[in-house]
Enzyme design. Structure first.
Site, mmCIF file in Angstrom:
data_model
loop_
_atom_site.group_PDB
_atom_site.id
_atom_site.type_symbol
_atom_site.label_atom_id
_atom_site.label_comp_id
_atom_site.label_asym_id
_atom_site.label_seq_id
_atom_site.Cartn_x
_atom_site.Cartn_y
_atom_site.Cartn_z
ATOM 1 N N ASP A 1 -59.413 1.035 -0.341
ATOM 2 C CA ASP A 1 -60.348 1.498 0.683
ATOM 3 C C ASP A 1 -61.747 1.722 0.120
ATOM 4 O O ASP A 1 -62.745 1.509 0.805
ATOM 5 C CB ASP A 1 -59.841 2.801 1.312
ATOM 6 C CG ASP A 1 -58.770 2.538 2.364
ATOM 7 O OD1 ASP A 1 -58.177 1.442 2.328
ATOM 8 O OD2 ASP A 1 -58.526 3.409 3.205
ATOM 9 N N CYS B 1 -51.974 4.568 -2.918
ATOM 10 C CA CYS B 1 -53.168 4.314 -2.099
ATOM 11 C C CYS B 1 -52.876 4.421 -0.605
ATOM 12 O O CYS B 1 -51.748 4.527 -0.167
ATOM 13 C CB CYS B 1 -53.841 3.010 -2.476
ATOM 14 S SG CYS B 1 -54.487 3.097 -4.175
ATOM 15 N N LYS C 1 -52.931 3.022 2.603
ATOM 16 C CA LYS C 1 -52.098 2.426 3.650
ATOM 17 C C LYS C 1 -50.781 1.917 3.108
ATOM 18 O O LYS C 1 -49.874 1.592 3.883
ATOM 19 C CB LYS C 1 -52.839 1.256 4.321
ATOM 20 C CG LYS C 1 -54.251 1.581 4.764
ATOM 21 C CD LYS C 1 -54.310 2.805 5.660
ATOM 22 C CE LYS C 1 -55.730 3.237 5.951
ATOM 23 N NZ LYS C 1 -56.512 3.617 4.756
ATOM 24 N N SER D 1 -62.463 9.020 5.567
ATOM 25 C CA SER D 1 -61.726 8.971 4.321
ATOM 26 C C SER D 1 -61.158 10.347 4.011
ATOM 27 O O SER D 1 -61.695 11.375 4.430
ATOM 28 C CB SER D 1 -62.666 8.537 3.190
ATOM 29 O OG SER D 1 -62.113 8.840 1.932
#
Length: 547
Positions: free
Chosen positions: A78, A119, A121, A464
């Site tokens: 991301d 991380c 997803k 985020s």
């Protein structure tokens, strides 16, 4: 065993012949077949070490009497995708990850799975696949990066993002920003604070889907190698007893995960992911459950980006088992893939730092770290990391500054066209509208870096896990489907109250109805993944799952 479908009987001789070409022996033909879904790649810092972890998982499976078969899973960073078109692909990748694991596990009839990833997803996608397929599964999360260090101060990626705003404000020169850039990220692992990747690792352990202690072990610590090996060994008893993810991921275990989220003050994205996991598991979960639990569970850990403590500090303080010990009386006694219950883990844990994991009687805040807001601007809800919002701006009313997309908003922020007290609305960035519900870390960090104190940011996109400040996301319904956020105009008064959990547009309903009658959604020319995603994705309050 499921794998008997590909190896038993004379009619499966062709299948066995292919397996023999892989080196599978006669003895192994009788053993459980275990898939290893490995998100290793060399573009995501959180994934560059996963090959070594998967090797340890494979060793553990073989030692315990199984046959390991490793396959790859994609992963998007991301941080690298942030601030440009690439961020639209991040959330859709979650569905791709879940689908790819389902395809591999079902086609090859694995008896069990060990999913190795980290991380934002990747771990949610792995959990979605696990409860969808519902064969014995353990998740091994890859661990956090060590903090960077410069001038006697710990650094993380957010220092770099906020440095961009400081350069724009003239309070930092570009050479200093480059120094931070070069020091902030010292090696492999997920970003150092309680951002989405690490929050989801903590949720995974709390809901019982990874071995006890897994979430907080740093990526470079040998303990991560050991727990990977142990996870490989531990999948075999689950296969033998047919203990599946839906035995572990229940309404009670998901509520335990939410309790952990509130105690830690985790990422707003966990709301999206836990809703999606619940949907796949066919467990009834609503945004109201988050608010109910937030009122019961205090915020105990003052973690980055809101506070000073990194994941390394949490690890040294005892990790998730130690936080479970603090919360024990509030937790349901659910089973875990470790073979012991949540209460057993909590009872045996040791709290090594009372400042990092505070006592229930002296919390960071008496209420949990996330809140769901409802009102005329977000009838189906919006999410805020209340743990990262200064108390002086928990109640705010201000004029709207409306932007149809992050790019124009970012330009206005960096050119100082935003005034204190403004409510910046970034719309058409939702699941369907963007599409892909991109994160707004560049915009939020720019606001913080420039030094705004009383600017609220509201979006139908996401933030985020590294976001801090008065930033409200996941507004539902989104602008693209005609939610009220589509009808806001510059100068409209917007009122938020985190105490009462409300978010309202102070415009007469008849005026809004008049605006709606002449409204048309923005048309985007889409192809490929994004075109398919936009047609099938649900709203954020339902987890942005595809139907």
């Amino acid at each position: 065993m499921r794998s008997d479908k590909v190896r038993k009987g004379y009619e499966r001789a062709p299948n066995r012949s292919l397996l023999r070409s892989l080196g599978v022996t006669d003895r192994e033909m009788e053993c459980p077949f275990i898939g290893i879904a490995n998100a290793y790649n060399t573009i995501v810092p959180g994934h560059t070490h996963l090959r070594q972890l998967a090797d340890k998982v494979s060793e553990g499976i073989a030692a315990a009497g199984g046959v390991p078969f490793e396959f790859g899973v994609i992963g998007i960073c991301d941080g690298i995708a942030m601030g440009h078109e690439g961020m639209k692909y991040s959330l859709p990748s979650r569905e791709n990850i879940a689908d790819s694991i389902e395809l591999m596990a079902q086609a090859h009839r694995f008896d069990g799975l060990v999913c190795v990833g980290t991380c934002d997803k990747i771990v949610p996608g792995m959990l979605m696949a696990a409860v969808r397929i519902n064969i014995p599964t353990i998740i091994v999360t890859g661990g956090a990066m060590l903090p960077g260090r410069m001038g006697g101060k710990d650094l993380s990626l957010i220092d770099v993002f906020e440095g961009v705003g400081k350069v724009a404000a003239g309070t930092m020169d570009e050479a200093s920003l480059r120094d931070i850039e070069c020091c902030a990220m010292p090696g492999c692992g997920s970003c150092q604070g309680l951002y989405t990747a690490n929050t989801m690792a903590c949720m995974t352990e709390t809901m019982g889907m990874s071995l006890s202690g897994c979430a907080a072990i740093p990526a470079v610590d040998a303990g991560k190698l050991r727990i990977a090996r142990e996870s490989g060994e531990a999948i075999l008893p689950l296969v033998k007893k047919n203990i599946t993810p839906r035995d572990i991921v229940t309404k009670k275990s998901l509520e335990n995960a939410i309790r952990m989220d509130m105690a830690l003050g985790g990422s707003t994205n966990t709301v999206l992911h836990l809703m999606a996991i619940a949907s796949e598991a066919e467990v009834p979960l609503s945004l109201a459950d988050f608010n109910r639990i937030a009122d019961e569970i205090p915020h105990l850990c003052y973690m980055l980006p809101a506070g000073p403590h990194s994941m390394q500090a949490l690890f040294r303080a005892g990790g998730i088992p130690a936080v479970l010990k603090r919360l024990e009386k509030h937790l349901d006694n659910c089973p875990t893939v470790s073979g012991v219950t949540i209460h057993q883990i909590a009872h045996e844990a040791i709290i090594s730092d009372e400042e990092v994991i505070r006592d229930l009687k002296s919390p960071v805040s008496p209420a949990g770290g996330l809140r769901i807001l409802f009102g005329t601007l977000a009838p189906d809800g919006a999410v805020v990391k209340s743990a990262a919002v200064p108390k002086e701006i928990w109640i705010h009313t201000g004029p709207a500054r409306v932007f149809d997309g992050e790019e124009s908003a970012m330009a206005a922020i960096l050119s100082r066209q935003i005034s204190e007290g403004d409510v910046v609305i970034i719309r058409n960035e939702g699941p369907r509208g963007a599409p892909g519900m991109p994160e707004m870390l560049s915009a939020t960090s720019a606001l913080m870096g420039i030094g705004y104190k009383s600017v609220v940011l509201i979006t139908d996109g996401r933030f985020s896990g590294g976001t801090r400040g008065p930033c409200i996301g996941h507004v539902a319904p989104e602008a693209a489907v005609g939610g009220p956020i589509a009808f806001v105009r510059d100068g409209d008064r917007i009122a938020i109250d985190l105490f009462t959990k409300t978010i309202d547009i102070l415009v007469d309903a008849k005026i809004l109805e008049s605006r709606k009658s002449s409204w048309k959604p923005i048309e985007r020319s889409l192809t490929g993944v994004l075109a398919r995603y936009a047609k099938t994705v649900e709203q954020a309050n339902l987890g942005a799952v595809q139907r």
